[in-house]
Scaffold this active site. Structure first.
Site, PDB file in Angstrom:
ATOM      1  N   TYR A   1      -3.561  -2.016 -10.255  1.00 58.89           N
ATOM      2  CA  TYR A   1      -3.464  -1.864  -8.789  1.00 58.89           C
ATOM      3  C   TYR A   1      -2.592  -2.966  -8.167  1.00 58.89           C
ATOM      4  O   TYR A   1      -1.708  -2.693  -7.355  1.00 58.89           O
ATOM      5  CB  TYR A   1      -4.878  -1.865  -8.175  1.00 58.89           C
ATOM      6  CG  TYR A   1      -4.866  -1.906  -6.662  1.00 58.89           C
ATOM      7  CD1 TYR A   1      -4.486  -0.793  -5.922  1.00 58.89           C
ATOM      8  CD2 TYR A   1      -5.197  -3.069  -5.976  1.00 58.89           C
ATOM      9  CE1 TYR A   1      -4.445  -0.837  -4.531  1.00 58.89           C
ATOM     10  CE2 TYR A   1      -5.161  -3.125  -4.593  1.00 58.89           C
ATOM     11  CZ  TYR A   1      -4.791  -2.011  -3.875  1.00 58.89           C
ATOM     12  OH  TYR A   1      -4.741  -2.056  -2.501  1.00 58.89           O
TER      13      TYR A   1
ATOM     14  N   VAL B   1       1.217  -3.660   3.843  1.00 55.19           N
ATOM     15  CA  VAL B   1       1.213  -4.952   4.540  1.00 55.19           C
ATOM     16  C   VAL B   1       2.480  -5.781   4.307  1.00 55.19           C
ATOM     17  O   VAL B   1       2.655  -6.823   4.928  1.00 55.19           O
ATOM     18  CB  VAL B   1      -0.040  -5.818   4.215  1.00 55.19           C
ATOM     19  CG1 VAL B   1      -1.293  -5.238   4.810  1.00 55.19           C
ATOM     20  CG2 VAL B   1      -0.184  -6.063   2.725  1.00 55.19           C
TER      21      VAL B   1
ATOM     22  N   SER C   1       0.798  -1.242   0.000  1.00 56.62           N
ATOM     23  CA  SER C   1       0.000   0.000   0.000  1.00 56.62           C
ATOM     24  C   SER C   1       0.824   1.281   0.000  1.00 56.62           C
ATOM     25  O   SER C   1       0.264   2.361  -0.181  1.00 56.62           O
ATOM     26  CB  SER C   1      -0.933   0.025   1.202  1.00 56.62           C
ATOM     27  OG  SER C   1      -2.042  -0.788   0.923  1.00 56.62           O
TER      28      SER C   1
ATOM     29  N   TYR D   1      -4.482   3.827   8.099  1.00 60.95           N
ATOM     30  CA  TYR D   1      -5.817   3.230   8.261  1.00 60.95           C
ATOM     31  C   TYR D   1      -6.422   3.587   9.621  1.00 60.95           C
ATOM     32  O   TYR D   1      -6.326   4.711  10.062  1.00 60.95           O
ATOM     33  CB  TYR D   1      -5.754   1.701   8.063  1.00 60.95           C
ATOM     34  CG  TYR D   1      -4.846   1.271   6.961  1.00 60.95           C
ATOM     35  CD1 TYR D   1      -5.090   1.689   5.662  1.00 60.95           C
ATOM     36  CD2 TYR D   1      -3.731   0.487   7.192  1.00 60.95           C
ATOM     37  CE1 TYR D   1      -4.261   1.305   4.619  1.00 60.95           C
ATOM     38  CE2 TYR D   1      -2.893   0.103   6.165  1.00 60.95           C
ATOM     39  CZ  TYR D   1      -3.161   0.518   4.891  1.00 60.95           C
ATOM     40  OH  TYR D   1      -2.346   0.150   3.880  1.00 60.95           O
TER      41      TYR D   1
HETATM   42  N1  GLN Z   1      -2.333  -5.626  -1.931  1.00 56.37           N
HETATM   43  C1  GLN Z   1      -2.943  -5.370  -0.667  1.00 56.37           C
HETATM   44  C2  GLN Z   1      -4.452  -5.307  -0.838  1.00 56.37           C
HETATM   45  O1  GLN Z   1      -4.890  -4.706  -1.771  1.00 56.37           O
HETATM   46  C3  GLN Z   1      -2.405  -4.076  -0.108  1.00 56.37           C
HETATM   47  C4  GLN Z   1      -2.982  -3.773   1.221  1.00 56.37           C
HETATM   48  C5  GLN Z   1      -2.057  -3.020   2.153  1.00 56.37           C
HETATM   49  O2  GLN Z   1      -0.844  -2.946   1.983  1.00 56.37           O
HETATM   50  N2  GLN Z   1      -2.650  -2.532   3.208  1.00 56.37           N
HETATM   51  O3  GLN Z   1      -5.191  -5.859  -0.057  1.00 56.37           O
END
Ligand code: GLN
Length: 304
Positions: A188, A258, A63, A240
């Site tokens: 994405y 993540v 993300s 978040y």
């Molecule tokens: N690829 C992950 C998703 O879309 C990225 C989420 C993240 O890093 N919080 O769920």
């Protein structure tokens, strides 16, 4: 400021926090990353860069990629973006569906998945080859031509796409996605799969610490006003539903992923990237948050 000595001290002290979080396991390529990795790089606006630990090892930025794509989209369509995505913290998990229905398919902000899909949709509409444009952007501002998509991670994300596909489908049904859903998801997931080191990330984020100018590429990326706004979005939405705690503990605009990375900005001074794969419940690096809290304590530098 003796940044190198401070980073060394942080690397030493954060070992104590290892073993308390959980490495992301929703795709195999992330689940097998060793939990005890730790790297940190701090790049100053004057061109110095200090690193410690595994700071030169590539990891999945996930993300964190929402920031370069936002910078690209804002550069392309400017304020019009905010007609399609909000700029308030969500207070919900990054992949939540609940709010989106109540709010008519307009995501709360560009740092949660729904908002990032809208941003990616804008980049798709405004570039001939969105995947190449995002990769070029990251390469130029990190000053590293050897940054690539990780095709295994991107394919695995596509295979497990159902939550993100639900967000995309709902937004499409409310008229907030212009392109084909599969195309938006493909771009994405590729941006999420970019593999970079802490050093690359700290350098790439320098424009946000330097009033919009990249000291690496020697060019302006964003206007001063837009730089201020992107930093405001990071401060209020970058972690978040843990963003309040992060502001309380660290006190810098930042973005997490993540993969265990977090990049933070100290305006007019430095950008700093940390990588430690174990996450807390909101999906942010647990040891990374501790490392950044120590950084602002030991340097006495935060925006507050
Ligand atoms: N690829 C992950 C998703 O879309 C990225 C989420 C993240 O890093 N919080 O769920």
């Amino acid at each position: 400021m003796h940044y190198q000595a401070i980073l060394n001290q942080i690397a030493d002290r954060v070992r104590h926090f290892q073993g308390r979080g959980k490495v992301a396991d929703y795709i195999p390529a992330l689940a097998r990353v060793p939990a005890d990795k730790f790297g940190m790089s701090l790049a100053t606006v004057d061109g110095d860069c200090y690193s410690v630990g595994d700071a030169h090892e590539n990891f999945s930025i996930q993300s964190i990629s929402k920031v370069p794509s936002l910078m690209l989209a804002v550069g392309q369509i400017g304020g019009k973006l905010w007609e399609r995505v909000g700029r308030e913290p969500s207070g919900d998990p990054f992949n939540s569906l609940v709010q989106l229905e109540f709010e008519n398919g307009i995501p709360r902000n560009p740092m949660i998945n729904a908002g990032a899909l809208v941003v990616t949709d804008c980049v798709l509409s405004n570039t001939r080859d969105a995947k190449q444009a995002i990769l070029d952007f990251v390469r130029v501002f990190a000053g590293d031509k050897n940054i690539h998509y990780d095709s295994e991670v991107a394919a695995s994300e596509m295979e497990h796409r159902f939550g993100n596909a639900a967000l995309a489908n709902y937004m499409k049904s409310r008229g907030n996605l212009a392109n084909d859903i599969e195309d938006v998801l493909d771009v994405y997931f590729h941006q999420c799969s970019i593999a970079m080191s802490c050093r690359d990330l700290a350098r790439m984020f320098l424009p946000l610490a330097n009033k919009g100018v990249s000291p690496i590429a020697n060019t302006r990326v964003l206007s001063e006003a837009r730089t201020k706004r992107v930093n405001a979005v990071l401060l209020t939405c970058g972690l978040y539903d843990a963003v309040g705690n992060f502001a309380f503990r660290v006190g810098l605009p930042a973005k997490s992923g993540v993969g265990g990375g977090i990049v933070a900005i100290m305006p007019n001074e430095f950008s700093v990237a940390v990588w430690a794969p174990e996450l807390e419940e909101s999906g942010n690096s647990l040891v990374g948050t501790e490392a950044l809290a120590l950084l602002t304590t030991l340097t006495g530098k935060s925006i507050f």
